[in-house]
Design a protein around this motif. Structure first.
Motif, PDB file in Angstrom:
ATOM      1  N   ILE A  40       6.596 -71.613   1.840  1.00 59.92           N
ATOM      2  CA  ILE A  40       5.971 -72.066   1.430  1.00 59.92           C
ATOM      3  C   ILE A  40       6.392 -74.038   1.233  1.00 59.92           C
ATOM      4  CG2 ILE A  40       5.448 -72.615  -1.241  1.00 59.92           C
ATOM      5  CD1 ILE A  40       4.848 -69.609  -1.344  1.00 59.92           C
ATOM      6  N   ILE A  41       5.727 -74.609   1.537  1.00 62.89           N
ATOM      7  CA  ILE A  41       6.426 -76.300   0.907  1.00 62.89           C
ATOM      8  C   ILE A  41       6.738 -77.065   0.004  1.00 62.89           C
ATOM      9  CG2 ILE A  41       5.958 -78.274   2.393  1.00 62.89           C
ATOM     10  CD1 ILE A  41       5.229 -77.561   4.213  1.00 62.89           C
ATOM     11  N   ARG A  42       5.510 -76.234  -1.003  1.00 58.59           N
ATOM     12  CA  ARG A  42       5.384 -76.795  -2.181  1.00 58.59           C
ATOM     13  C   ARG A  42       4.404 -75.654  -2.955  1.00 58.59           C
ATOM     14  NH1 ARG A  42       1.093 -80.524  -3.970  1.00 58.59           N
ATOM     15  NH2 ARG A  42       0.576 -80.129  -2.419  1.00 58.59           N
ATOM     16  N   ILE A  43       4.559 -75.960  -4.601  1.00 57.18           N
ATOM     17  CA  ILE A  43       3.537 -75.473  -5.286  1.00 57.18           C
ATOM     18  C   ILE A  43       3.232 -75.669  -7.042  1.00 57.18           C
ATOM     19  CG2 ILE A  43       4.821 -73.532  -6.477  1.00 57.18           C
ATOM     20  CD1 ILE A  43       3.493 -71.502  -6.453  1.00 57.18           C
ATOM     21  N   SER A  44       1.925 -76.372  -7.049  1.00 59.13           N
ATOM     22  CA  SER A  44       1.648 -76.626  -8.493  1.00 59.13           C
ATOM     23  C   SER A  44       0.344 -76.225  -8.919  1.00 59.13           C
ATOM     24  CB  SER A  44       1.633 -78.643  -8.090  1.00 59.13           C
ATOM     25  OG  SER A  44       0.806 -78.679  -7.578  1.00 59.13           O
ATOM     26  N   VAL A  59      -0.834 -73.843  -3.478  1.00 61.91           N
ATOM     27  CA  VAL A  59       0.059 -74.314  -2.575  1.00 61.91           C
ATOM     28  C   VAL A  59      -0.198 -74.438  -1.737  1.00 61.91           C
ATOM     29  CG1 VAL A  59       1.683 -71.981  -1.957  1.00 61.91           C
ATOM     30  CG2 VAL A  59       0.068 -71.570  -4.035  1.00 61.91           C
ATOM     31  N   GLU A  60       0.860 -75.282  -1.496  1.00 61.70           N
ATOM     32  CA  GLU A  60       0.874 -76.392   0.162  1.00 61.70           C
ATOM     33  C   GLU A  60       2.095 -75.002   1.062  1.00 61.70           C
ATOM     34  OE1 GLU A  60       1.833 -80.068   2.324  1.00 61.70           O
ATOM     35  OE2 GLU A  60       1.613 -80.003   0.526  1.00 61.70           O
ATOM     36  N   ILE A  80      -5.663 -72.093  -2.729  1.00 57.61           N
ATOM     37  CA  ILE A  80      -6.146 -73.029  -4.139  1.00 57.61           C
ATOM     38  C   ILE A  80      -6.128 -71.505  -4.357  1.00 57.61           C
ATOM     39  CG2 ILE A  80      -6.892 -74.003  -5.607  1.00 57.61           C
ATOM     40  CD1 ILE A  80      -5.364 -75.659  -4.188  1.00 57.61           C
ATOM     41  N   THR A  81      -5.599 -71.230  -5.232  1.00 59.31           N
ATOM     42  CA  THR A  81      -5.752 -69.504  -5.597  1.00 59.31           C
ATOM     43  C   THR A  81      -5.780 -69.161  -7.346  1.00 59.31           C
ATOM     44  OG1 THR A  81      -4.656 -67.278  -5.241  1.00 59.31           O
ATOM     45  CG2 THR A  81      -3.127 -68.700  -5.743  1.00 59.31           C
ATOM     46  N   TRP A  82      -6.343 -68.797  -7.669  1.00 61.47           N
ATOM     47  CA  TRP A  82      -6.139 -68.344  -9.463  1.00 61.47           C
ATOM     48  C   TRP A  82      -4.878 -66.914  -9.862  1.00 61.47           C
ATOM     49  CZ3 TRP A  82      -8.067 -71.090 -13.308  1.00 61.47           C
ATOM     50  CH2 TRP A  82      -9.619 -71.422 -12.643  1.00 61.47           C
ATOM     51  N   ASN A 120       5.054 -66.620  -9.347  1.00 59.26           N
ATOM     52  CA  ASN A 120       5.456 -66.284  -8.674  1.00 59.26           C
ATOM     53  C   ASN A 120       3.960 -64.735  -7.804  1.00 59.26           C
ATOM     54  OD1 ASN A 120       8.022 -66.135  -8.788  1.00 59.26           O
ATOM     55  ND2 ASN A 120       8.141 -64.668 -10.653  1.00 59.26           N
ATOM     56  N   GLU A 121       3.154 -64.683  -9.055  1.00 59.29           N
ATOM     57  CA  GLU A 121       1.984 -64.220  -8.480  1.00 59.29           C
ATOM     58  C   GLU A 121       1.177 -65.280  -7.143  1.00 59.29           C
ATOM     59  OE1 GLU A 121      -2.651 -62.525 -10.293  1.00 59.29           O
ATOM     60  OE2 GLU A 121      -0.703 -62.956 -11.956  1.00 59.29           O
ATOM     61  N   ALA A 122       1.293 -66.076  -7.692  1.00 62.19           N
ATOM     62  CA  ALA A 122       0.326 -66.881  -7.027  1.00 62.19           C
ATOM     63  C   ALA A 122       1.495 -67.488  -4.996  1.00 62.19           C
ATOM     64  CB  ALA A 122       0.399 -68.475  -7.206  1.00 62.19           C
ATOM     65  N   LYS A 123       2.558 -67.048  -5.868  1.00 63.96           N
ATOM     66  CA  LYS A 123       3.732 -67.026  -4.256  1.00 63.96           C
ATOM     67  C   LYS A 123       2.862 -65.591  -3.359  1.00 63.96           C
ATOM     68  CE  LYS A 123       7.159 -69.175  -5.930  1.00 63.96           C
ATOM     69  NZ  LYS A 123       8.543 -70.191  -6.315  1.00 63.96           N
ATOM     70  N   GLY A 124       2.997 -64.133  -4.679  1.00 63.10           N
ATOM     71  CA  GLY A 124       2.032 -63.266  -4.087  1.00 63.10           C
ATOM     72  C   GLY A 124       0.561 -63.209  -3.101  1.00 63.10           C
ATOM     73  N   HIS A 125       0.262 -64.192  -3.470  1.00 59.70           N
ATOM     74  CA  HIS A 125      -1.338 -64.514  -2.411  1.00 59.70           C
ATOM     75  C   HIS A 125      -0.769 -64.727  -1.671  1.00 59.70           C
ATOM     76  CE1 HIS A 125      -3.392 -63.113  -6.383  1.00 59.70           C
ATOM     77  NE2 HIS A 125      -3.414 -63.907  -7.244  1.00 59.70           N
TER      78      HIS A 125
END
Length: 108
Positions: free
Chosen positions: A36-40, A6-7, A14-16, A21-26
């Protein structure tokens, strides 16, 4: 679980997480002021950072290599190695001393 990159405007996280949505929540929990600019989703379970991409390349005058070479030429004589290091790199006495002594501790 998947590995997400997640940039944000200030970080690369870097997250598990189970999903995006859960990654954005972290990110929102830990860096609430970031956008948040980018998520992959990463294709593998590990993440590698290229030192060259970060500008952390070692140049032709790597201080450790030069210091160890000077110690070798001086046959372990610290004072002579410091003089050689100063001549090779153009560094002052204090910088040369630190480089030689730190490599002596590491076991040249």
């Amino acid at each position: 679980m998947a590995l997400f990159e997640v940039e944000t405007n200030a970080h690369i996280v870097i997250t598990w997480a189970e999903d995006e949505n859960e990654a954005k929540g972290h990110v929102y929990d830990n860096y609430p002021g970031d956008d948040i600019i980018r998520i992959s989703k990463r294709p593998r379970t590990s993440w590698v950072i290229s030192k060259a991409a970060l500008g952390l390349r070692t140049g032709p005058l790597d201080p450790c290599i030069v210091a160890r070479d000077c110690l070798s030429k001086a046959e372990g004589d610290k004072v002579h190695a410091i003089r050689l290091y100063m001549h090779e790199t153009g560094n002052d006495l204090n910088q040369a001393r630190k480089a030689i002594e730190s490599n002596m501790v590491l076991g040249w």
